[in-house]
Design an enzyme around this catalytic site. Structure first.
Site, PDB file in Angstrom:
ATOM      1  N   GLU A  43       3.354 -12.138  -5.138  1.00  0.00           N
ATOM      2  CA  GLU A  43       3.550 -11.045  -4.176  1.00  0.00           C
ATOM      3  C   GLU A  43       3.167  -9.705  -4.794  1.00  0.00           C
ATOM      4  OE1 GLU A  43       4.342 -10.990  -0.940  1.00  0.00           O
ATOM      5  OE2 GLU A  43       4.458 -13.169  -0.861  1.00  0.00           O
ATOM      6  N   ASN A  47       0.102  -7.338  -3.601  1.00  0.00           N
ATOM      7  CA  ASN A  47       0.313  -5.939  -3.221  1.00  0.00           C
ATOM      8  C   ASN A  47      -0.617  -5.007  -3.987  1.00  0.00           C
ATOM      9  OD1 ASN A  47       2.264  -6.525  -1.347  1.00  0.00           O
ATOM     10  ND2 ASN A  47       3.967  -5.687  -2.527  1.00  0.00           N
ATOM     11  N   ARG A 103      -0.308  -8.155   7.901  1.00  0.00           N
ATOM     12  CA  ARG A 103       0.558  -8.262   6.724  1.00  0.00           C
ATOM     13  C   ARG A 103       2.000  -8.266   7.215  1.00  0.00           C
ATOM     14  NH1 ARG A 103      -1.690 -10.270   2.895  1.00  0.00           N
ATOM     15  NH2 ARG A 103      -0.132  -9.426   1.504  1.00  0.00           N
TER      16      ARG A 103
END
Length: 140
Positions: A43, A47, A103
């Site tokens: 994650e 990002n 997203r």
């Protein structure tokens, strides 16, 4: 300690997951700990690539540093992208700067639910560093 510098390409997220999994494996974690750690790293790297650099990824890099202090495992993910203007807002569930990409806005929520510590430091136009830590507890 392991330090990996990778091009800011979406396909490199899988490599970051493998490296994180391999690193934590030597500590004989539970399957749940391994899954949570590699997912949180994934994650954070995602990002960095998607939000840190956006469409301007050519020649840009994300750095993943993995370290340990006994059975406390740490991952540091850094980019030199646009930075996060409001860290607290970015941590809110469903917040996203890329709604056109569908997203979900759950990256920080996932990181915080899977890790014992999540620290974020960011400066506009200088980049972001996310530090994740997980205490594995006594060896099984």
């Amino acid at each position: 300690m392991i330090k990996l510098e990778m091009e800011a390409l979406p396909e490199n997220v899988a490599m970051a997951r493998v490296v994180a999994s391999t690193f934590i494996a030597k500590f004989d974690p539970t399957l749940e700990q391994l899954t949570e750690f590699k997912t949180a790293v994934s994650e954070a790297v995602t990002n960095a690539i998607i939000h840190g650099y956006g469409d301007k990824r050519d020649g840009e890099f994300v750095t993943l540093t993995l370290s340990s202090d006994n059975r406390k495992i740490k991952a540091q993910i850094s980019d030199r992208g646009i930075g996060i203007e409001d860290i607290e807002a970015a941590k809110e569930p469903l917040f996203t700067t890329k709604p056109e990409m569908e997203r979900s806005g759950l990256g920080f929520t996932v990181m915080e639910s899977f890790m014992d510590e999540v620290e974020v430091s960011s400066k506009k136009d200088e980049g972001t560093t996310i530090t994740l830590a997980k205490e594995l507890g006594e060896q099984q």
